[in-house]
Design a protein around this motif. Structure first.
Motif, PDB file in Angstrom:
ATOM      1  N   LYS A 199       0.823  -1.211   0.000  1.00 17.69           N
ATOM      2  CA  LYS A 199       0.000   0.000   0.000  1.00 17.69           C
ATOM      3  C   LYS A 199       0.859   1.265   0.000  1.00 17.69           C
ATOM      4  O   LYS A 199       0.520   2.230  -0.688  1.00 17.69           O
ATOM      5  N   THR A 200       1.943   1.265   0.762  1.00 14.04           N
ATOM      6  CA  THR A 200       2.783   2.472   0.751  1.00 14.04           C
ATOM      7  C   THR A 200       3.453   2.636  -0.613  1.00 14.04           C
ATOM      8  O   THR A 200       3.866   3.728  -0.972  1.00 14.04           O
ATOM      9  N   LEU A 201       3.554   1.533  -1.368  1.00 14.57           N
ATOM     10  CA  LEU A 201       4.172   1.633  -2.693  1.00 14.57           C
ATOM     11  C   LEU A 201       3.154   2.015  -3.763  1.00 14.57           C
ATOM     12  O   LEU A 201       3.497   2.143  -4.927  1.00 14.57           O
ATOM     13  N   GLY A 202       1.886   2.159  -3.389  1.00 10.20           N
ATOM     14  CA  GLY A 202       0.919   2.687  -4.344  1.00 10.20           C
ATOM     15  C   GLY A 202      -0.212   1.751  -4.716  1.00 10.20           C
ATOM     16  O   GLY A 202      -1.071   2.116  -5.514  1.00 10.20           O
TER      17      GLY A 202
ATOM     18  N   ARG B  47       3.814   5.580  11.491  1.00  9.12           N
ATOM     19  CA  ARG B  47       2.708   4.944  10.772  1.00  9.12           C
ATOM     20  C   ARG B  47       1.597   5.943  10.447  1.00  9.12           C
ATOM     21  O   ARG B  47       0.894   5.794   9.449  1.00  9.12           O
ATOM     22  N   ALA B  50       2.722   7.677   7.382  1.00 11.25           N
ATOM     23  CA  ALA B  50       2.589   6.794   6.221  1.00 11.25           C
ATOM     24  C   ALA B  50       1.132   6.597   5.818  1.00 11.25           C
ATOM     25  O   ALA B  50       0.855   6.205   4.693  1.00 11.25           O
ATOM     26  N   LEU B  52      -0.843   4.465   7.546  1.00  5.67           N
ATOM     27  CA  LEU B  52      -1.244   3.129   7.987  1.00  5.67           C
ATOM     28  C   LEU B  52      -2.113   3.212   9.231  1.00  5.67           C
ATOM     29  O   LEU B  52      -2.758   2.246   9.611  1.00  5.67           O
ATOM     30  N   PRO B  72      -2.628   5.295   2.364  1.00  2.00           N
ATOM     31  CA  PRO B  72      -1.186   5.302   2.095  1.00  2.00           C
ATOM     32  C   PRO B  72      -0.853   5.408   0.602  1.00  2.00           C
ATOM     33  O   PRO B  72       0.119   6.071   0.236  1.00  2.00           O
ATOM     34  N   TYR B  73      -1.687   4.769  -0.250  1.00  2.00           N
ATOM     35  CA  TYR B  73      -1.335   4.730  -1.667  1.00  2.00           C
ATOM     36  C   TYR B  73      -1.595   6.046  -2.380  1.00  2.00           C
ATOM     37  O   TYR B  73      -1.298   6.183  -3.553  1.00  2.00           O
ATOM     38  N   VAL B  77       4.751   8.711   0.112  1.00  2.73           N
ATOM     39  CA  VAL B  77       5.718   8.331   1.140  1.00  2.73           C
ATOM     40  C   VAL B  77       6.308   6.956   0.846  1.00  2.73           C
ATOM     41  O   VAL B  77       5.667   6.118   0.222  1.00  2.73           O
ATOM     42  N   LEU B  79       8.224   3.617   2.820  1.00  2.34           N
ATOM     43  CA  LEU B  79       8.365   3.078   4.172  1.00  2.34           C
ATOM     44  C   LEU B  79       9.269   1.854   4.126  1.00  2.34           C
ATOM     45  O   LEU B  79       9.083   0.956   3.318  1.00  2.34           O
ATOM     46  N   PHE B  81      10.462  -1.217   6.328  1.00  2.00           N
ATOM     47  CA  PHE B  81      10.049  -1.928   7.536  1.00  2.00           C
ATOM     48  C   PHE B  81      11.249  -2.534   8.249  1.00  2.00           C
ATOM     49  O   PHE B  81      12.269  -2.853   7.638  1.00  2.00           O
ATOM     50  N   GLY B  99       6.445  -0.322  -6.966  1.00  3.04           N
ATOM     51  CA  GLY B  99       5.927   1.043  -6.849  1.00  3.04           C
ATOM     52  C   GLY B  99       5.831   1.742  -8.201  1.00  3.04           C
ATOM     53  O   GLY B  99       4.904   2.518  -8.451  1.00  3.04           O
ATOM     54  N   TYR B 102       2.644   0.771 -10.113  1.00  2.01           N
ATOM     55  CA  TYR B 102       1.416   1.466  -9.725  1.00  2.01           C
ATOM     56  C   TYR B 102       1.498   2.971  -9.956  1.00  2.01           C
ATOM     57  O   TYR B 102       0.530   3.679  -9.763  1.00  2.01           O
ATOM     58  N   ARG B 103       2.666   3.437 -10.380  1.00  2.00           N
ATOM     59  CA  ARG B 103       2.761   4.823 -10.836  1.00  2.00           C
ATOM     60  C   ARG B 103       2.720   4.856 -12.355  1.00  2.00           C
ATOM     61  O   ARG B 103       3.047   5.867 -12.974  1.00  2.00           O
ATOM     62  N   ALA B 147      12.010   1.298  -1.734  1.00  2.00           N
ATOM     63  CA  ALA B 147      11.334   2.476  -1.186  1.00  2.00           C
ATOM     64  C   ALA B 147      11.791   3.761  -1.872  1.00  2.00           C
ATOM     65  O   ALA B 147      11.019   4.699  -2.018  1.00  2.00           O
ATOM     66  N   VAL B 150      10.799   5.129  -6.169  1.00  2.00           N
ATOM     67  CA  VAL B 150       9.639   5.928  -6.569  1.00  2.00           C
ATOM     68  C   VAL B 150       9.820   7.407  -6.222  1.00  2.00           C
ATOM     69  O   VAL B 150       8.910   8.212  -6.422  1.00  2.00           O
TER      70      VAL B 150
END
Lengths: 299, 359
Positions: A199-202, B47, B50, B52, B72-73, B77, B79, B81, B99, B102-103, B147, B150
């Motif tokens: 989710k943080t990656l999109g 979080r 982010a 979350l 988050p999407y 940002v 993240l 872990f 990433g 999805y961009r 991370a 993107v």
């Protein structure tokens, strides 16, 4: 102290025989399976090549006639196909019903022990009784039809009992725990961090599910599906009770050859063919799903 | 420009207040560390940034845009872990390109940027490996590359070094700092390791019980702590309770509970008679064979315990006033002492930091 003193000798002996612990652990099961699975299967294999004599006598003349009979009469192939098809329908239906439940249980932050317990409660009564109770639900004046009629959804009772659909419904019901539990246990093991990382990656919720959760849950899906498929395709009780005359599966036909026609050689041959067919299905599933490769090639 | 801003952000889990009215501004390109013990709210704060978690109250801005209610999407940002969270069923390329996919980056661009980011973390040509074929250190670099590729407005790092062994951790610290300077992306780094925080950060925000206690450069936090908690959490110190006796022209006089008098740097803003805590860092306390005339304070003491650390030796010293002091000396200049030895200790007024007293 005397007990401790005796130990070094035993330990020393064990060191020289490292296979002993393994043997003790596996041995009893292996003996049991050999006596009551391997030996009977070997006998069935042997009988399938013997000759049937009228009146149920087996003659020890080797023949391929029993197998030839299966392939010369399309009825048997049709029943075999029907068994596999019913097994598949049950598997797919159980999977569709089980996955969301398993997902919900696995994602509950407060634990799911009580709900899991409820899923297992039906096991406290016999399978036979549970299948019989489906008769009460599905029959012409049964629970389901009464409800449908009184709600005005249908104008006259639907014929459900003694149809192939009734068999699939009954078997799906009893398959649910076997499907829910393995999927639940695999889903529980998937770190929530992975989904959050996606989710943080999109990826949105659905995309994160499709990219991460679903593929990583496939081992559970496969485990559940294999158990349910085998139980479904080889089922005897559900087709016998819910299916009526036209809905026999392989297990019913085989039982009939042994118990009514007293034709042990042909019954044995049918058993062997069914066994090979099921193994072929599993092999196909294994190749298609290629479970081993989910995490990439071995190091 | 401010990359990340928190405006009085509060997060409650039931009756537990995990983050308590935290306000914070993080500048573009800054390396900011959230430092605190476990349970202090630093991870929850991260979080929240982010997306979350959603705050109970308060606002979060990323690059001057309100993102408080964005998932988050839809926030820009990254993240990283603690356990790296690499997708085990995807190879290195698909992990890093996730990433970009999805961009909606075209395939050619994805390939190019994955290659560049692998070069950045010095894992050239690892595209087709799977996570389980990589060592812990390699997995971590891949997580960093994934991370960063993107180009997020801010990269959040959740104790990323804590799963590595000591040697690798020290190496990765340097590398992480280099990479951050190279890419110029704002880093918000979460850790409980004060040394890590001091070494890496432009600014450190020390947290306790959901609140930010102090924000400042590593030097400010170490040398001018504003609260006992900060002083205690960062470095090793002695804390001596007492009250202010008098303010002199350039010094303030404190009487300790044990009866000792100490001169500390002038603090005219504190009321005479008010309770205070005097902080003396262990490494500022020196041990002498005889009374050190050149130092502001000199006290006779007895060695109670010695701990050999390697590069330093720690002494536990009992003063004649029965105060217990810790002194840290470099091993090379440490006097060869035995337990029970009578020594003198010395430190200056400037080595004393005055903190508001407890209770």
């Amino acid at each position: 102290m005397t007990v401790v003193a005796a130990k070094p000798n035993l330990m020393k002996w064990m060191r020289g025989h490292p296979f002993v612990p393994g043997l003790l652990l596996v041995g009893p099961t292996a003996i049991w399976l050999f006596l009551f699975l391997v030996v009977p299967m070997a006998l069935v294999l042997l009988y399938s090549f013997w000759t049937y004599q009228l009146g149920g006598v087996m003659e020890r003349t080797l023949t391929l006639e029993n197998y030839a009979r299966f392939f010369s009469q399309p009825l048997y192939a049709r029943i075999l196909w029907h068994s596999i098809s019913v097994g598949l329908q049950t598997t797919v239906l159980a999977l569709i019903l089980s996955y969301p439940t398993a997902y919900y249980l696995a994602r509950r932050p407060s634990g799911s022990h009580l709900l899991i317990f409820l899923i297992l409660v039906p096991f406290w009564t016999s399978y036979l009784i549970r299948i019989f109770s489906w008769m009460l639900i599905l029959m012409e004046r049964g629970v389901l039809n009464s409800v449908l009629l009184s709600l005005g959804i249908t104008q006259e009772p639907i014929r459900l009992l003694f149809t192939p659909l009734a068999v699939v419904i009954g078997m799906t019901y009893s398959a649910l725990p076997f499907m829910i539990l393995p999927i639940y246990s695999v889903l529980r093991g998937i770190s929530p961090d992975l989904v959050q990382a996606a989710k943080t990656l999109g990826a949105n919720d659905l995309q994160a599910f499709v990219e991460v959760t679903l593929p990583l849950s496939m081992p559970g899906v496969m485990a559940g599906s294999v158990i349910v498929f085998i139980q479904g395709a080889g089922n005897f009780l559900a087709p016998a009770i819910l299916g009526g005359t036209g809905a026999d599966l392989m297990a019913n036909v085989i039982a009939n050859r042994f118990l009514e026609a007293f034709n042990w050689p042909f019954g044995s041959a049918l058993s062997m063919i069914f066994l090979v067919a099921m193994l072929a299905c599993l092999l196909l599933a294994n190749k298609w799903a290629a479970l081993e490769s989910i995490y990439g090639p071995r190091k | 420009m401010i990359d990340v801003e928190l405006r009085s952000v509060t997060k409650q889990f039931g009756s537990v207040v995990a983050v308590d009215r935290v306000s914070l501004q993080v500048r573009q390109g800054e390396f900011l560390t959230l430092l605190g013990p476990s349970g202090c709210g630093k991870t929850t704060t991260m979080r929240l940034i982010a997306g979350l978690e959603t705050p109970t109250s308060g606002e979060i801005l990323i690059r001057e845009e309100f993102v408080t209610d964005l998932p988050p999407y839809h926030r820009n940002v990254g993240l990283m872990f603690q356990n790296y969270a690499l997708f085990p069923h995807k190879n290195v390329f698909d992990n890093i390109a996730f990433g970009l996919k999805y961009r909606k980056a075209p395939m050619e661009e994805r390939k190019q940027r994955v290659k560049e980011s692998l070069d950045l973390v010095r894992l050239h040509g690892m595209e087709s490996r799977y996570p389980r074929q990589l060592s812990g250190g390699q997995q971590q670099r891949i997580a960093l590359a994934r991370a960063l590729v993107v180009k997020p407005a801010v990269l959040l790092l959740d104790e990323p070094l804590s799963n590595l062994d000591l040697k690798l951790r020290e190496k990765m610290r340097v590398e992480l700092k280099q990479i951050q300077e190279q890419v110029g992306i704002t880093f918000i780094f979460v850790t409980h390791d004060q040394q890590e925080a001091l070494m890496l950060s432009d600014r450190v925000a020390v947290m306790d019980e959901g609140k930010i206690i102090q924000v400042g450069t590593p030097r400010e936090v170490y040398e001018r702590p504003q609260a006992r908690f900060v002083a205690e959490f960062v470095g090793q110190s002695n804390f001596l309770e007492g009250h202010i006796v008098a303010h002199h022209s350039n010094q303030t006089e404190v009487k300790l509970e044990s009866g000792l008098y100490l001169n500390v740097p002038a603090a005219p803003h504190m009321a005479e008679g008010g309770k205070v805590t005097v902080q003396v860092r262990a490494e500022r306390v020196c041990i002498y064979p005889e009374r050190p005339l050149a130092r502001g304070h000199g006290f006779g003491a007895t060695v109670e315990r010695m701990l050999y650390v390697g590069d330093t030796i720690q002494y536990l010293l009992r003063l004649e006033s029965h105060d217990l002091l810790m002194a840290t000396c470099p091993t090379t200049s440490a006097p060869p002492l035995v337990r029970g030895a009578a020594v003198w200790i010395g430190f200056d007024a400037e080595d004393c930091i005055l903190l508001p007293g407890e209770g």
